[in-house]
Design an enzyme around this catalytic site. Structure first.
Site, PDB file in Angstrom:
ATOM      1  N   HIS A  72      42.143  14.373 180.964  1.00  0.00           N
ATOM      2  CA  HIS A  72      42.995  13.577 181.857  1.00  0.00           C
ATOM      3  C   HIS A  72      44.420  13.521 181.293  1.00  0.00           C
ATOM      4  CE1 HIS A  72      39.832  11.158 184.325  1.00  0.00           C
ATOM      5  NE2 HIS A  72      39.490  12.421 184.173  1.00  0.00           N
ATOM      6  N   TYR A 200      43.396   1.177 186.277  1.00  0.00           N
ATOM      7  CA  TYR A 200      43.389  -0.160 185.679  1.00  0.00           C
ATOM      8  C   TYR A 200      44.094  -1.079 186.677  1.00  0.00           C
ATOM      9  CZ  TYR A 200      42.158   1.852 181.099  1.00  0.00           C
ATOM     10  OH  TYR A 200      41.527   2.488 180.054  1.00  0.00           O
ATOM     11  N   PRO A 292      37.726  -3.916 175.470  1.00  0.00           N
ATOM     12  CA  PRO A 292      37.670  -2.518 175.925  1.00  0.00           C
ATOM     13  C   PRO A 292      38.907  -2.059 176.707  1.00  0.00           C
ATOM     14  CG  PRO A 292      36.139  -3.892 177.186  1.00  0.00           C
ATOM     15  CD  PRO A 292      36.682  -4.746 176.090  1.00  0.00           C
ATOM     16  N   LYS A 296      39.914   1.651 172.815  1.00  0.00           N
ATOM     17  CA  LYS A 296      40.207   1.996 171.424  1.00  0.00           C
ATOM     18  C   LYS A 296      39.010   1.917 170.470  1.00  0.00           C
ATOM     19  CE  LYS A 296      44.219   3.282 171.746  1.00  0.00           C
ATOM     20  NZ  LYS A 296      43.873   4.599 172.212  1.00  0.00           N
ATOM     21  N   TYR A 384      47.860   4.914 173.987  1.00  0.00           N
ATOM     22  CA  TYR A 384      46.626   5.185 174.731  1.00  0.00           C
ATOM     23  C   TYR A 384      46.018   6.523 174.319  1.00  0.00           C
ATOM     24  CZ  TYR A 384      43.339   5.051 178.634  1.00  0.00           C
ATOM     25  OH  TYR A 384      42.188   5.012 179.386  1.00  0.00           O
TER      26      TYR A 384
HETATM   27  P1  RFL Z   1      27.780   0.754 167.131  1.00  0.00           P
HETATM   28  O1  RFL Z   1      27.916   1.729 168.250  1.00  0.00           O
HETATM   29  O2  RFL Z   1      27.558  -0.671 167.448  1.00  0.00           O
HETATM   30  O3  RFL Z   1      26.613   1.290 166.193  1.00  0.00           O
HETATM   31  C1  RFL Z   1      26.084   0.504 165.142  1.00  0.00           C
HETATM   32  C2  RFL Z   1      24.656   0.956 164.893  1.00  0.00           C
HETATM   33  O4  RFL Z   1      24.121   0.170 163.829  1.00  0.00           O
HETATM   34  C3  RFL Z   1      22.820  -0.255 164.188  1.00  0.00           C
HETATM   35  N1  RFL Z   1      22.531  -1.486 163.431  1.00  0.00           N
HETATM   36  C4  RFL Z   1      21.779  -1.517 162.304  1.00  0.00           C
HETATM   37  N2  RFL Z   1      21.148  -0.560 161.652  1.00  0.00           N
HETATM   38  C5  RFL Z   1      20.458  -0.921 160.535  1.00  0.00           C
HETATM   39  N3  RFL Z   1      20.386  -2.205 160.079  1.00  0.00           N
HETATM   40  C6  RFL Z   1      21.023  -3.195 160.730  1.00  0.00           C
HETATM   41  N4  RFL Z   1      20.968  -4.453 160.297  1.00  0.00           N
HETATM   42  C7  RFL Z   1      21.759  -2.878 161.900  1.00  0.00           C
HETATM   43  N5  RFL Z   1      22.491  -3.594 162.773  1.00  0.00           N
HETATM   44  C8  RFL Z   1      22.958  -2.736 163.683  1.00  0.00           C
HETATM   45  C9  RFL Z   1      22.866  -0.445 165.685  1.00  0.00           C
HETATM   46  O5  RFL Z   1      21.574  -0.372 166.272  1.00  0.00           O
HETATM   47  C10 RFL Z   1      23.763   0.710 166.100  1.00  0.00           C
HETATM   48  O6  RFL Z   1      23.021   1.876 166.390  1.00  0.00           O
HETATM   49  O7  RFL Z   1      29.071   0.813 166.182  1.00  0.00           O
HETATM   50  P2  RFL Z   1      29.989   2.061 165.751  1.00  0.00           P
HETATM   51  O8  RFL Z   1      29.130   3.232 165.354  1.00  0.00           O
HETATM   52  O9  RFL Z   1      30.998   1.535 164.804  1.00  0.00           O
HETATM   53  O10 RFL Z   1      30.703   2.529 167.103  1.00  0.00           O
HETATM   54  C11 RFL Z   1      31.629   1.670 167.743  1.00  0.00           C
HETATM   55  C12 RFL Z   1      31.612   1.913 169.251  1.00  0.00           C
HETATM   56  O11 RFL Z   1      30.264   1.835 169.699  1.00  0.00           O
HETATM   57  C13 RFL Z   1      32.457   0.889 170.015  1.00  0.00           C
HETATM   58  O12 RFL Z   1      33.667   0.639 169.337  1.00  0.00           O
HETATM   59  C14 RFL Z   1      32.817   1.372 171.439  1.00  0.00           C
HETATM   60  O13 RFL Z   1      31.654   1.485 172.240  1.00  0.00           O
HETATM   61  C15 RFL Z   1      33.792   0.407 172.120  1.00  0.00           C
HETATM   62  N6  RFL Z   1      34.093   0.774 173.514  1.00  0.00           N
HETATM   63  C16 RFL Z   1      35.030   1.766 173.798  1.00  0.00           C
HETATM   64  N7  RFL Z   1      35.622   2.442 172.799  1.00  0.00           N
HETATM   65  C17 RFL Z   1      36.493   3.479 173.079  1.00  0.00           C
HETATM   66  O14 RFL Z   1      37.032   4.084 172.133  1.00  0.00           O
HETATM   67  N8  RFL Z   1      36.768   3.869 174.375  1.00  0.00           N
HETATM   68  C18 RFL Z   1      36.203   3.226 175.444  1.00  0.00           C
HETATM   69  O15 RFL Z   1      36.433   3.649 176.583  1.00  0.00           O
HETATM   70  C19 RFL Z   1      35.321   2.116 175.179  1.00  0.00           C
HETATM   71  N9  RFL Z   1      34.725   1.448 176.184  1.00  0.00           N
HETATM   72  C20 RFL Z   1      33.465   0.106 174.567  1.00  0.00           C
HETATM   73  C21 RFL Z   1      33.812   0.466 175.908  1.00  0.00           C
HETATM   74  C22 RFL Z   1      32.491  -0.881 174.329  1.00  0.00           C
HETATM   75  C23 RFL Z   1      31.881  -1.519 175.394  1.00  0.00           C
HETATM   76  N10 RFL Z   1      30.878  -2.488 175.096  1.00  0.00           N
HETATM   77  C24 RFL Z   1      29.614  -2.542 175.730  1.00  0.00           C
HETATM   78  C25 RFL Z   1      31.007  -3.305 173.925  1.00  0.00           C
HETATM   79  C26 RFL Z   1      33.221  -0.174 176.974  1.00  0.00           C
HETATM   80  C27 RFL Z   1      32.262  -1.188 176.734  1.00  0.00           C
HETATM   81  C28 RFL Z   1      31.696  -1.877 177.938  1.00  0.00           C
HETATM   82  C1  PHB Z   2      34.671   3.527 180.354  1.00  0.00           C
HETATM   83  O1  PHB Z   2      34.709   4.567 181.043  1.00  0.00           O
HETATM   84  O2  PHB Z   2      33.586   2.997 180.044  1.00  0.00           O
HETATM   85  C2  PHB Z   2      35.936   2.898 179.923  1.00  0.00           C
HETATM   86  C3  PHB Z   2      37.125   3.577 180.127  1.00  0.00           C
HETATM   87  C4  PHB Z   2      38.325   2.980 179.729  1.00  0.00           C
HETATM   88  C5  PHB Z   2      38.317   1.740 179.152  1.00  0.00           C
HETATM   89  C6  PHB Z   2      37.121   1.080 178.922  1.00  0.00           C
HETATM   90  C7  PHB Z   2      35.915   1.664 179.321  1.00  0.00           C
HETATM   91  O3  PHB Z   2      39.497   1.166 178.802  1.00  0.00           O
END
Ligand code: RFL
Ligand code: PHB
Length: 389
Positions: A72, A200, A292, A296, A384
């Site tokens: 994109h 957005y 979110p 980032k 971004y």
């Molecule tokens: P995770 O993905 O939470 O993985 C951590 C892992 O550790 C396990 N765990 C354990 N294992 C052993 N012993 C324990 N005591 C444990 N406790 C936990 C868990 O089961 C899990 O498997 O962290 P990690 O690897 O640092 O990754 C971070 C990302 O997952 C997170 O920052 C992103 O998902 C955030 N996020 C977004 N980030 C972006 O860069 N671009 C996006 O578009 C974006 N959109 C989002 C998002 C997060 C969202 N939610 C649901 C919070 C959109 C949403 C809705």
């Molecule tokens: C997503 O596609 O899940 C998404 C994209 C952009 C954001 C957050 C989530 O800023």
């Protein structure tokens, strides 16, 4: 059991760190609390900075992303139904890749399996010991049996609710936090995305985001009160509300369909400093959380993993522990800048229950700045598409 680096958590941070270390010949063991199926069922991030794309390629986990991901060159912002585009390439010469975190995790598992990685699933009661000595230990329960691992270093990649951060004595860490008074209700649906790029949308009824995973899979979010759960939002009510908040011409063409996932995520900014203590190093959500809005979270996690893997590789190749000592400072410099971007975009785009006419005017003026000023758009586009590692 013994290894060089024990990695707590098998999400994107833990798997990518393990992959990069193994590529450099450093031994790892990954301990994950959940099953692999559970890890692969979580729907999360969708937007990758260009630096993240390059890191995944170098880790041998980029082939499917390059085939199936969508590049994109811009995104849409809208205010009360009027939209304008931010052209990333024109503003800063970079793009982003739209490719789901679930798929990245799947690709990292495949790369780790091919490399013969040791990933223990359903490791419960994980506990870290002797982190302030040069022989740290990790204990856990596996199939009802107590297990122990000795190692040189521990990487805490276990997300916001993990145990690693708590293993740093409270007196040795400082936590900074901002909790926002709303959440995002997200749905995934087998429908055509609302537009060719993300939208957005700021609106009097609350923020909305239309995103996507591929040409037949759309991902949408609406701002909801924290008291709302997915059960409060039947699919029809969700689509109605989304349509109200999107620009009219987009809403008119919106394809709707049954949701295949629906969940509410609270919004929070959080930073733990320092990101290391003794032989423990935190990566990703274990150390920091962003709302979110700026996309980032995953990208910051990848930045941490790059810095930590470079430091560990320097330590094992030449005995130089200087980069490990500087890990937290280096990572936090990047983290705080992304924190500010995510926070300011969250403040700009959402309806806050306690905001008055003044704050709403400030939001309008902020959106006007983005629409009218090349300089302001460039600052947005640089943040971004990703600050350099
Ligand atoms: P995770 O993905 O939470 O993985 C951590 C892992 O550790 C396990 N765990 C354990 N294992 C052993 N012993 C324990 N005591 C444990 N406790 C936990 C868990 O089961 C899990 O498997 O962290 P990690 O690897 O640092 O990754 C971070 C990302 O997952 C997170 O920052 C992103 O998902 C955030 N996020 C977004 N980030 C972006 O860069 N671009 C996006 O578009 C974006 N959109 C989002 C998002 C997060 C969202 N939610 C649901 C919070 C959109 C949403 C809705
Ligand atoms: C997503 O596609 O899940 C998404 C994209 C952009 C954001 C957050 C989530 O800023």
């Amino acid at each position: 059991m013994r290894t060089e680096v024990a990695i707590i958590g098998g999400g994107p941070s833990g798997l990518l760190l393990s992959q990069r270390l193994m590529q450099a010949g450093i031994g790892t063991v990954v301990l994950e609390r959940q099953s692999r199926d559970h890890v692969l069922s979580r729907i999360r991030a969708g937007v990758l900075e260009w630096g993240t794309v390059e890191v995944l390629r170098a880790a041998g986990a980029g082939d499917r992303m390059d085939r199936e991901g969508q590049i994109h060159d811009g995104c849409w912002l809208s205010s009360e139904g009027e939209r304008f585009r931010i052209d990333f390439r024109a503003a800063c010469g970079r793009s982003v890749m739209v490719y789901g975190q679930t798929e990245i995790t799947r690709d990292l598992y495949a790369a780790q399996d091919a490399a013969g990685a040791v990933i223990v699933h359903r490791a419960t009661d994980v506990a870290l010991h002797d982190l302030d000595t040069d022989r740290p230990r990790v204990t856990w329960t596996e199939d009802g049996q107590p297990r122990e691992l000795t190692c040189d270093y521990v990487a805490g990649c276990d997300g916001f609710h993990g145990v690693s951060r708590q293993a740093i004595p409270a007196a040795a860490r400082t936590e900074y936090e901002r909790v926002y008074p709303f959440g995002w209700l997200g749905i995934l649906a087998r429908t055509r995305p609302a537009a060719d790029e993300l939208i957005y949308a700021a609106h009097a009824r609350g923020f909305a985001l239309s995103s996507m995973r591929n040409p037949r899979l759309s991902r949408h979010y609406i701002q909801v009160p924290l008291s709302d759960g997915p059960e409060d939002w039947p699919d029809a009510a969700f689509w109605d509300e989304l349509r109200r908040r999107l620009p009219a011409e987009v809403a008119a063409g919106l394809e709707i369909g049954p949701s295949i996932e629906k969940s509410v995520a609270p919004l929070r900014s959080f930073v733990c400093t320092p990101m290391q203590w003794g032989r423990l190093f935190l990566c990703g959500d274990a150390a920091h959380i962003v709302p979110p809005t700026g996309a980032k979270g995953l990208n910051l996690a990848v930045g941490d993993v790059v810095y930590l893997s470079e430091a560990l590789i320097a330590r094992y190749r030449s005995g130089d522990a200087g980069r490990l000592a500087g890990y937290s400072d280096r990572a936090l410099a990047r983290v705080w800048r992304a924190m500010r971007f995510s926070w300011s975009l969250t403040m700009l785009m959402h309806r806050f229950p306690d905001h008055d006419a003044w704050e709403r005017r400030m939001q309008d003026a902020g959106l006007d700045d983005l629409q009218r000023s090349d300089a302001v758009r460039r600052v947005f586009a640089e943040a971004y598409t990703g600050l350099p590692f």
